[in-house]
Scaffold this motif. Structure first.
Motif, mmCIF file in Angstrom:
data_model
loop_
_atom_site.group_PDB
_atom_site.id
_atom_site.type_symbol
_atom_site.label_atom_id
_atom_site.label_comp_id
_atom_site.label_asym_id
_atom_site.label_seq_id
_atom_site.Cartn_x
_atom_site.Cartn_y
_atom_site.Cartn_z
ATOM 1 N N LEU A 1 0.814 -1.228 0.000
ATOM 2 C CA LEU A 1 0.000 0.000 0.000
ATOM 3 C C LEU A 1 0.845 1.274 0.000
ATOM 4 O O LEU A 1 0.317 2.364 -0.171
ATOM 5 N N ARG A 2 2.147 1.143 0.197
ATOM 6 C CA ARG A 2 2.992 2.341 0.170
ATOM 7 C C ARG A 2 3.975 2.256 -1.007
ATOM 8 O O ARG A 2 3.753 2.878 -2.027
ATOM 9 N N ASP A 3 5.000 1.404 -0.928
ATOM 10 C CA ASP A 3 5.957 1.322 -2.038
ATOM 11 C C ASP A 3 5.268 0.724 -3.263
ATOM 12 O O ASP A 3 5.496 1.157 -4.399
ATOM 13 N N GLY A 4 4.390 -0.267 -3.042
ATOM 14 C CA GLY A 4 3.674 -0.898 -4.149
ATOM 15 C C GLY A 4 2.853 0.118 -4.904
ATOM 16 O O GLY A 4 2.834 0.157 -6.139
ATOM 17 N N ILE B 1 5.163 -5.725 -6.699
ATOM 18 C CA ILE B 1 4.956 -4.411 -7.332
ATOM 19 C C ILE B 1 5.681 -3.333 -6.514
ATOM 20 O O ILE B 1 5.931 -3.515 -5.314
ATOM 21 N N GLY B 2 5.998 -2.235 -7.143
ATOM 22 C CA GLY B 2 6.660 -1.147 -6.414
ATOM 23 C C GLY B 2 7.367 -0.218 -7.368
ATOM 24 O O GLY B 2 7.324 -0.395 -8.588
ATOM 25 N N GLU B 3 8.027 0.760 -6.768
ATOM 26 C CA GLU B 3 8.764 1.786 -7.525
ATOM 27 C C GLU B 3 9.651 1.114 -8.608
ATOM 28 O O GLU B 3 10.303 0.111 -8.339
ATOM 29 N N ARG B 4 9.656 1.653 -9.796
ATOM 30 C CA ARG B 4 10.422 1.153 -10.971
ATOM 31 C C ARG B 4 10.181 -0.348 -11.230
ATOM 32 O O ARG B 4 9.079 -0.758 -11.525
ATOM 33 N N ALA B 5 11.253 -1.165 -11.050
ATOM 34 C CA ALA B 5 11.119 -2.613 -11.323
ATOM 35 C C ALA B 5 10.489 -3.347 -10.149
ATOM 36 O O ALA B 5 10.384 -4.575 -10.160
ATOM 37 N N GLY B 6 10.118 -2.616 -9.134
ATOM 38 C CA GLY B 6 9.382 -3.214 -8.022
ATOM 39 C C GLY B 6 10.233 -3.598 -6.827
ATOM 40 O O GLY B 6 11.436 -3.340 -6.761
ATOM 41 N N ASN B 7 9.543 -4.199 -5.849
ATOM 42 C CA ASN B 7 10.161 -4.611 -4.585
ATOM 43 C C ASN B 7 10.309 -6.132 -4.572
ATOM 44 O O ASN B 7 9.841 -6.806 -5.480
ATOM 45 N N ALA B 8 10.881 -6.629 -3.487
ATOM 46 C CA ALA B 8 10.944 -8.085 -3.320
ATOM 47 C C ALA B 8 9.522 -8.604 -3.194
ATOM 48 O O ALA B 8 8.674 -7.972 -2.558
ATOM 49 N N SER B 9 9.268 -9.744 -3.810
ATOM 50 C CA SER B 9 7.903 -10.265 -3.827
ATOM 51 C C SER B 9 7.633 -11.084 -2.565
ATOM 52 O O SER B 9 8.364 -12.014 -2.227
ATOM 53 N N LEU B 10 6.564 -10.721 -1.877
ATOM 54 C CA LEU B 10 6.213 -11.369 -0.595
ATOM 55 C C LEU B 10 6.046 -12.867 -0.779
ATOM 56 O O LEU B 10 6.606 -13.678 -0.034
ATOM 57 N N GLU B 11 5.259 -13.246 -1.801
ATOM 58 C CA GLU B 11 4.940 -14.662 -1.962
ATOM 59 C C GLU B 11 6.189 -15.499 -2.238
ATOM 60 O O GLU B 11 6.292 -16.642 -1.800
ATOM 61 N N GLU B 12 7.171 -14.914 -2.945
ATOM 62 C CA GLU B 12 8.388 -15.676 -3.249
ATOM 63 C C GLU B 12 9.232 -15.853 -1.986
ATOM 64 O O GLU B 12 9.774 -16.934 -1.733
ATOM 65 N N ILE B 13 9.321 -14.802 -1.191
ATOM 66 C CA ILE B 13 10.119 -14.899 0.035
ATOM 67 C C ILE B 13 9.489 -15.908 0.991
ATOM 68 O O ILE B 13 10.161 -16.816 1.503
ATOM 69 N N VAL B 14 8.188 -15.758 1.192
ATOM 70 C CA VAL B 14 7.496 -16.630 2.155
ATOM 71 C C VAL B 14 7.591 -18.091 1.715
ATOM 72 O O VAL B 14 7.896 -18.987 2.507
#
Ligand code: KIV
Ligand code: ZN
Length: 506
Positions: A11-14, A231-244
């Motif tokens: 909701l913020r960086d995304g 999703i996130g700024e430019r190419a995005g952030n680390a993906s939650l589902e992949e980390i978890v």
């Protein structure tokens, strides 16, 4: 077993992703789903940046009680004071202060010395602690900052009261081993580090956000900042589902857990994709349409004999519905209700009745109704709940000789019926021209795409559009078995979002 704190910043960086703006109701809906997913922290917004963000944070803080609700603020005393107003009603509030630390940012952007940055960091952390005992500090562009200076800042902000210290790879520049060494360095060189949680926040400019986050976890970081679908700024952030799922699937390697209710991953991914308008690529790990599909004969043979031969995760673990059951014309209320429950929807009686009528209407046009059809149908229903103008009827005539013509009827919030007609270069253009004559809000169409959500000639077509007005992009989606109708619904959806945003900002 140690836990990794999952800090969700969808909701913020995304939302900072270009073209991904969400309205207040959409943010609230995502926050509710993040609570079901059981994330530990929701970064709900950056309240001082806009009145809409302030209001969204305030509503989320009031309603969402289990996770920590975090807000981001600049390192400025007034900004801290104002941001607190947005989050103060949360059951578990957190103030997150960000300030650049790299010489590149200090010299070219902030025009401040290292000493000034240190002082601003400590003063604002101390101010935040007057409001709240949960304070995070981020040293922006940490991966391009001299490590000795990072150690100095982190020690000082922990002494000033920070309870979490975040090390961002803001521009996605770090390599996993190098970033891991920085985390090691923090543990070795920051004498009071045992008084704070070490967090990481990685961007995906070189496709390494997840790798860098996991390497940090291996070196002792215990909070990961990430977003749904990455999703996130430019190419995005680390993906939650992949980390978890990496931590869960390779528990033998990490020896760690998370609190995430993984069965909610798929639903959360679909919701975020739906509301932001960012489609998930088919080969996306964990949640992509092909993530659990096998094509080669050899693989299919193996999976039929024993799934573990070619599947390292059970799709049910992430909430991908296992049943290939299809509904149709003869399916009644009971079968529809059961399928909705299996797909994770819980609708009010009123919403259920609307959805059921839409289902019956669809079943008249389409022989087999799949799960994807149901998801699309529910999304279409939800889009119309908070609309200003409702698309009542459209009629189009077109062909290779005639002049494309469209007649449109809309219903206003006070029940007035408006109708008009227009010519266009094609049927969609004619529909949009007719709608423009009625709504009268200047905008520019910047993106238009249509895709079929299932196979077959009778499939539902989903249209995604983006329009721009006064420098802001609004996304719209529409679904229908007729793609001209879907295009009209998408345009109405984008216009309604534009009108709602204008109402909020006055
Ligand atoms: O990328 C970044 O550095 C950020 C900070 C606010 C953590 O988003
Ligand atoms: Zn970021």
């Amino acid at each position: 077993m140690d836990k990794v704190i999952i800090f969700d910043t969808t909701l913020r960086d995304g939302e900072q992703a270009a073209g991904g703006t969400l309205n207040i109701q959409e943010k609230l809906e995502i926050a509710r789903q993040l609570e079901k997913l059981n994330v530990d922290v929701i970064e709900a917004g950056f309240p001082v940046t806009s009145p809409g963000d302030f209001e969204a944070v305030r509503l989320i803080a009031r309603e969402i009680r289990t996770p920590v609700i975090c807000i981001l603020t600049h390192a400025n005393l007034d900004a801290v004071d104002q941001s607190w107003e947005a989050v103060k009603e949360a059951e578990h509030p957190r103030i997150h202060i960000v300030l650049s630390s790299s010489d590149i940012h200090l010299f070219y952007q902030l025009k401040k010395s290292r000493e000034e940055i240190l002082e601003m960091s400590c003063n604002t952390v101390a101010r935040a602690r007057e409001y709240c005992d949960n304070v995070e500090f981020s040293a922006m562009d940490a991966s391009r900052t001299e490590p000795e200076y990072i150690y100095q800042i982190l020690k000082a902000v922990i002494d000033a009261g920070a309870t979490t210290v975040n090390i961002p790879d803001t521009v996605g520049y770090a390599m996993p081993e190098q970033f891991g060494d920085l985390i090691d360095g923090v543990f070795k060189n920051v004498s009071n580090i045992d008084r704070a949680v070490v967090s990481v926040h990685c961007h995906n400019d070189l496709g390494l956000a997840v790798a860098n986050s996991l390497e940090s976890v291996k070196r002792g970081a215990r909070q990961v900042e990430c977003t749904i679908n990455g999703i996130g700024e430019r190419a995005g952030n680390a993906s939650l589902e992949e980390i978890v799922m990496a931590v869960k699937t390779r528990r033998d390697f990490f020896n760690l857990t998370t609190n995430i209710n993984t069965a909610q991953i798929y639903k959360t991914s679909r919701l975020v994709s739906e509301l932001t308008g960012f489609t998930v690529q088919p080969n996306k790990a964990v949640v992509g349409a092909n993530a659990f599909r096998h094509s080669s004969g050899l693989h299919i043979d193996g999976v039929i004999k024993m799934p573990i031969t070619f599947e390292i995760m059970d799709p049910k673990t992430v909430g991908i519905p296992s049943s290939s059951l299809v509904l149709g014309k003869t399916s009644g209320r009971h079968a529809f209700r059961e399928r909705l429950a299996e797909l994770g929807y819980s609708l009010t009686e009123e919403d259920f009745s609307r959805a059921f009528s839409a289902f019956k209407e669809l079943a008249d046009k389409k022989k087999e109704i799949t799960d994807r059809d149901i998801e699309s149908l529910i999304a279409e229903e939800q889009r119309t709940i908070s609309e200003t103008y409702h698309l009542d009827r459209i009629q189009v005539s077109c062909g290779d000789r005639g002049i494309p013509t469209a007649a449109v009827r809309l219903i206003t919030p006070d029940g007035q019926v408006l109708a008009d007609a227009a010519l266009g270069t094609g049927p969609v253009d004619a529909v949009y021209e007719a709608i423009n004559r009625l709504v009268g809000v200047p905008n520019k169409l910047t993106e238009f795409s249509v895709k079929s959500i299932t196979e077959g000639i009778d499939a539902i077509g989903e249209v995604l559009i983006r329009i721009e007005s006064e420098g802001i992009t609004y996304t719209g989606r529409g679904a229908d078995t007729d793609i001209v109708v879907a295009s009209a619904k998408a345009y109405m959806n984008a216009l309604n979002r534009l009108l709602a945003a204008k109402k909020t900002t006055g």
